[in-house]
Design a protein around this motif. Structure first.
Motif, PDB file in Angstrom:
ATOM      1  N   LEU A 184       3.639   8.579   1.438  1.00 15.60           N
ATOM      2  CA  LEU A 184       3.867   9.572   0.394  1.00 15.60           C
ATOM      3  C   LEU A 184       3.341  10.911   0.910  1.00 15.60           C
ATOM      4  O   LEU A 184       2.197  10.990   1.357  1.00 15.60           O
ATOM      5  CB  LEU A 184       3.085   9.148  -0.850  1.00 15.60           C
ATOM      6  CG  LEU A 184       3.312   9.882  -2.162  1.00 15.60           C
ATOM      7  CD1 LEU A 184       4.724   9.673  -2.656  1.00 15.60           C
ATOM      8  CD2 LEU A 184       2.313   9.369  -3.193  1.00 15.60           C
ATOM      9  N   THR A 185       4.175  11.949   0.899  1.00 16.25           N
ATOM     10  CA  THR A 185       3.728  13.234   1.449  1.00 16.25           C
ATOM     11  C   THR A 185       4.396  14.404   0.760  1.00 16.25           C
ATOM     12  O   THR A 185       5.490  14.282   0.201  1.00 16.25           O
ATOM     13  CB  THR A 185       4.011  13.311   2.959  1.00 16.25           C
ATOM     14  OG1 THR A 185       3.516  14.558   3.460  1.00 16.25           O
ATOM     15  CG2 THR A 185       5.489  13.197   3.255  1.00 16.25           C
ATOM     16  N   ALA A 186       3.737  15.544   0.816  1.00 16.23           N
ATOM     17  CA  ALA A 186       4.311  16.771   0.265  1.00 16.23           C
ATOM     18  C   ALA A 186       5.150  17.481   1.312  1.00 16.23           C
ATOM     19  O   ALA A 186       5.883  18.402   1.013  1.00 16.23           O
ATOM     20  CB  ALA A 186       3.201  17.691  -0.222  1.00 16.23           C
ATOM     21  N   ARG A 187       5.008  17.067   2.547  1.00 12.79           N
ATOM     22  CA  ARG A 187       5.729  17.753   3.621  1.00 12.79           C
ATOM     23  C   ARG A 187       7.189  17.325   3.662  1.00 12.79           C
ATOM     24  O   ARG A 187       7.515  16.175   3.410  1.00 12.79           O
ATOM     25  CB  ARG A 187       5.074  17.433   4.966  1.00 12.79           C
ATOM     26  CG  ARG A 187       3.582  17.716   5.002  1.00 12.79           C
ATOM     27  CD  ARG A 187       3.001  17.265   6.324  1.00 12.79           C
ATOM     28  NE  ARG A 187       1.542  17.243   6.272  1.00 12.79           N
ATOM     29  CZ  ARG A 187       0.780  16.747   7.224  1.00 12.79           C
ATOM     30  NH1 ARG A 187       1.332  16.232   8.299  1.00 12.79           N
ATOM     31  NH2 ARG A 187      -0.528  16.762   7.106  1.00 12.79           N
ATOM     32  N   SER A 188       8.038  18.251   4.001  1.00 14.84           N
ATOM     33  CA  SER A 188       9.467  17.941   4.081  1.00 14.84           C
ATOM     34  C   SER A 188       9.944  17.866   5.522  1.00 14.84           C
ATOM     35  O   SER A 188      11.123  17.663   5.774  1.00 14.84           O
ATOM     36  CB  SER A 188      10.291  18.996   3.330  1.00 14.84           C
ATOM     37  OG  SER A 188      10.025  20.289   3.863  1.00 14.84           O
ATOM     38  N   ASP A 189       9.016  18.023   6.464  1.00 11.97           N
ATOM     39  CA  ASP A 189       9.384  17.988   7.877  1.00 11.97           C
ATOM     40  C   ASP A 189       9.963  16.629   8.260  1.00 11.97           C
ATOM     41  O   ASP A 189       9.396  15.587   7.943  1.00 11.97           O
ATOM     42  CB  ASP A 189       8.151  18.246   8.761  1.00 11.97           C
ATOM     43  CG  ASP A 189       8.145  19.670   9.280  1.00 11.97           C
ATOM     44  OD1 ASP A 189       9.139  20.360   9.071  1.00 11.97           O
ATOM     45  OD2 ASP A 189       7.131  20.057   9.885  1.00 11.97           O
ATOM     46  N   GLU A 190      11.066  16.645   8.974  1.00 11.54           N
ATOM     47  CA  GLU A 190      11.665  15.390   9.431  1.00 11.54           C
ATOM     48  C   GLU A 190      10.742  14.657  10.395  1.00 11.54           C
ATOM     49  O   GLU A 190      10.725  13.431  10.440  1.00 11.54           O
ATOM     50  CB  GLU A 190      13.007  15.669  10.123  1.00 11.54           C
ATOM     51  CG  GLU A 190      13.739  14.396  10.534  1.00 11.54           C
ATOM     52  CD  GLU A 190      15.039  14.688  11.258  1.00 11.54           C
ATOM     53  OE1 GLU A 190      15.743  13.722  11.587  1.00 11.54           O
ATOM     54  OE2 GLU A 190      15.324  15.875  11.493  1.00 11.54           O
ATOM     55  N   ASP A 250       8.809   2.330   4.157  1.00 10.15           N
ATOM     56  CA  ASP A 250       9.608   3.367   3.496  1.00 10.15           C
ATOM     57  C   ASP A 250       8.798   4.664   3.485  1.00 10.15           C
ATOM     58  O   ASP A 250       7.621   4.691   3.880  1.00 10.15           O
ATOM     59  CB  ASP A 250       9.978   2.961   2.073  1.00 10.15           C
ATOM     60  CG  ASP A 250      11.261   3.629   1.585  1.00 10.15           C
ATOM     61  OD1 ASP A 250      11.697   4.601   2.244  1.00 10.15           O
ATOM     62  OD2 ASP A 250      11.805   3.189   0.556  1.00 10.15           O
ATOM     63  N   TYR A 251       9.439   5.733   3.014  1.00 10.64           N
ATOM     64  CA  TYR A 251       8.861   7.075   3.057  1.00 10.64           C
ATOM     65  C   TYR A 251       9.466   7.851   1.899  1.00 10.64           C
ATOM     66  O   TYR A 251      10.676   7.846   1.708  1.00 10.64           O
ATOM     67  CB  TYR A 251       9.235   7.708   4.399  1.00 10.64           C
ATOM     68  CG  TYR A 251       8.645   9.074   4.663  1.00 10.64           C
ATOM     69  CD1 TYR A 251       9.154  10.215   4.060  1.00 10.64           C
ATOM     70  CD2 TYR A 251       7.601   9.220   5.574  1.00 10.64           C
ATOM     71  CE1 TYR A 251       8.627  11.463   4.328  1.00 10.64           C
ATOM     72  CE2 TYR A 251       7.074  10.472   5.861  1.00 10.64           C
ATOM     73  CZ  TYR A 251       7.594  11.590   5.229  1.00 10.64           C
ATOM     74  OH  TYR A 251       7.063  12.827   5.509  1.00 10.64           O
ATOM     75  N   ILE A 252       8.627   8.496   1.088  1.00  8.40           N
ATOM     76  CA  ILE A 252       9.157   9.294  -0.008  1.00  8.40           C
ATOM     77  C   ILE A 252       8.394  10.615  -0.068  1.00  8.40           C
ATOM     78  O   ILE A 252       7.175  10.647   0.074  1.00  8.40           O
ATOM     79  CB  ILE A 252       9.055   8.526  -1.354  1.00  8.40           C
ATOM     80  CG1 ILE A 252       9.791   9.283  -2.466  1.00  8.40           C
ATOM     81  CG2 ILE A 252       7.631   8.217  -1.725  1.00  8.40           C
ATOM     82  CD1 ILE A 252       9.997   8.449  -3.724  1.00  8.40           C
ATOM     83  N   ALA A 253       9.140  11.723  -0.198  1.00  7.74           N
ATOM     84  CA  ALA A 253       8.528  13.058  -0.172  1.00  7.74           C
ATOM     85  C   ALA A 253       8.300  13.590  -1.575  1.00  7.74           C
ATOM     86  O   ALA A 253       9.076  13.344  -2.498  1.00  7.74           O
ATOM     87  CB  ALA A 253       9.425  14.014   0.609  1.00  7.74           C
ATOM     88  N   ALA A 277       0.839  -1.204   0.000  1.00 10.44           N
ATOM     89  CA  ALA A 277       0.000   0.000   0.000  1.00 10.44           C
ATOM     90  C   ALA A 277       0.869   1.246   0.000  1.00 10.44           C
ATOM     91  O   ALA A 277       1.861   1.323   0.739  1.00 10.44           O
ATOM     92  CB  ALA A 277      -0.928   0.004   1.212  1.00 10.44           C
ATOM     93  N   ILE A 278       0.496   2.214  -0.853  1.00 11.95           N
ATOM     94  CA  ILE A 278       1.150   3.528  -0.889  1.00 11.95           C
ATOM     95  C   ILE A 278       0.151   4.535  -0.328  1.00 11.95           C
ATOM     96  O   ILE A 278      -0.929   4.719  -0.896  1.00 11.95           O
ATOM     97  CB  ILE A 278       1.550   3.906  -2.330  1.00 11.95           C
ATOM     98  CG1 ILE A 278       2.553   2.881  -2.889  1.00 11.95           C
ATOM     99  CG2 ILE A 278       2.146   5.306  -2.370  1.00 11.95           C
ATOM    100  CD1 ILE A 278       2.868   3.085  -4.366  1.00 11.95           C
ATOM    101  N   LEU A 279       0.493   5.174   0.782  1.00 14.05           N
ATOM    102  CA  LEU A 279      -0.450   6.041   1.488  1.00 14.05           C
ATOM    103  C   LEU A 279       0.018   7.488   1.478  1.00 14.05           C
ATOM    104  O   LEU A 279       1.140   7.785   1.922  1.00 14.05           O
ATOM    105  CB  LEU A 279      -0.613   5.583   2.945  1.00 14.05           C
ATOM    106  CG  LEU A 279      -0.872   4.091   3.207  1.00 14.05           C
ATOM    107  CD1 LEU A 279      -0.966   3.834   4.702  1.00 14.05           C
ATOM    108  CD2 LEU A 279      -2.132   3.633   2.488  1.00 14.05           C
ATOM    109  N   ASP A 280      -0.847   8.375   1.003  1.00 14.83           N
ATOM    110  CA  ASP A 280      -0.568   9.811   1.120  1.00 14.83           C
ATOM    111  C   ASP A 280      -0.878  10.230   2.555  1.00 14.83           C
ATOM    112  O   ASP A 280      -1.899   9.838   3.120  1.00 14.83           O
ATOM    113  CB  ASP A 280      -1.447  10.570   0.123  1.00 14.83           C
ATOM    114  CG  ASP A 280      -1.159  12.057   0.127  1.00 14.83           C
ATOM    115  OD1 ASP A 280      -0.078  12.444   0.624  1.00 14.83           O
ATOM    116  OD2 ASP A 280      -2.013  12.822  -0.364  1.00 14.83           O
ATOM    117  N   VAL A 281      -0.007  11.014   3.149  1.00 10.80           N
ATOM    118  CA  VAL A 281      -0.229  11.449   4.534  1.00 10.80           C
ATOM    119  C   VAL A 281      -1.382  12.451   4.610  1.00 10.80           C
ATOM    120  O   VAL A 281      -2.202  12.411   5.535  1.00 10.80           O
ATOM    121  CB  VAL A 281       1.066  12.048   5.126  1.00 10.80           C
ATOM    122  CG1 VAL A 281       0.789  12.712   6.474  1.00 10.80           C
ATOM    123  CG2 VAL A 281       2.122  10.959   5.279  1.00 10.80           C
ATOM    124  N   GLY A 282      -1.471  13.349   3.625  1.00 12.68           N
ATOM    125  CA  GLY A 282      -2.487  14.405   3.672  1.00 12.68           C
ATOM    126  C   GLY A 282      -3.733  14.057   2.899  1.00 12.68           C
ATOM    127  O   GLY A 282      -3.924  14.511   1.773  1.00 12.68           O
TER     128      GLY A 282
END
Length: 241
Positions: free
Chosen positions: A84-90, A103-106, A52-57
């Motif tokens: 998957l997110t547009a945010r760059s916050d650590e 995994d996590y990709i911005a 599953a690929i999940l957008d955070v927002g």
């Protein structure tokens, strides 16, 4: 036709979702698009995906909360997930990984990089340790046992007293049962000086080999003669007791 791995893509931005769908489908996956968490929960419950690929927002539920709900569904704990997110916050990255994401990709991201990560995750999650093979553990011993360091061959457990050339011939036959060797091949591979040898030399050594093998198992004919071709080791010998 082979089954294509089903990938659940939960992304509310249609442009990004379409791009992900295209690149996954092109690479042999079966993407299932969901624009909301509610839709994703229904799809997941109906048939858990390979990944599953999940957008955070998401518009109806935080992606991290969706992750926890998916994991609570039957089979959900075994499905790898990528955020998957547009945010760059650590902090988002840390939270996602601490929850147990694979995994996590911005955003913005390379679609090819996303597919590469999907493949890595699936390879990693799809390789459980291979169970021991009972058949291999209980396989009966072969009639011939070759010990090249000692230049020794055992036949049904008994060490054969072989000359240098007898050993060389039998070694070749044992290494490839069923493979037919012509007299010339045996001369070239076993004898150092071809000029001092001829076809009948091979025949004479085969004869003495057969006599030594018969002394161990009189009822068997392990070396076959193929008229006009050469010699081969039988592939139908019974296993050692």
């Amino acid at each position: 036709m082979l089954n294509r791995p089903r990938i659940l893509v939960v992304e509310d931005e249609s442009g990004i979702a379409d791009t992900i769908q295209y690149v996954l489908a092109t690479d042999g996956f079966a993407p299932v698009l969901c624009a909301t968490a509610e839709q994703a929960l229904r799809e997941f419950e109906a048939q858990p995906p390979a990944l599953a690929i999940l957008d955070v927002g998401l518009p109806d539920l935080n992606g991290f909360e969706l992750f926890k709900r998916l994991q609570a569904l039957p089979g959900g704990a075994h499905v790898p997930m990528l955020f998957l997110t547009a945010r760059s916050d650590e902090i988002d990255r840390v939270v996602g990984l601490e929850l147990g994401a694979d995994d996590y990709i911005a955003k913005p991201f390379s679609p090819r990089e996303l597919v590469a990560r999907v493949r890595v995750i699936l390879r990693r999650s799809g390789r459980p340790p291979a169970p021991p093979t009972p058949a291999a553990a209980s396989a009966p011993p072969k009639p011939f046992a070759l010990d090249e360091e000692r230049r020794q061959i055992r036949y049904y457990g008994r060490a054969l007293d072989l000359s240098r050339y007898e050993y060389g011939i039998l070694r070749l036959l044992v290494l490839k049962p069923g493979r037919v060797y012509t007299r010339d091949e045996l001369l070239n591979k076993v004898w150092d000086d071809d000029s001092a040898s001829f076809d009948r030399t091979v025949d004479a050594h085969i004869k003495t080999l057969r006599a030594k093998l018969k002394a161990v198992a009189p009822q068997l004919e392990p070396i076959r003669t193929l008229r006009g071709s050469g010699y081969a080791l039988s592939e139908e010998l019974p296993p050692a007791p």
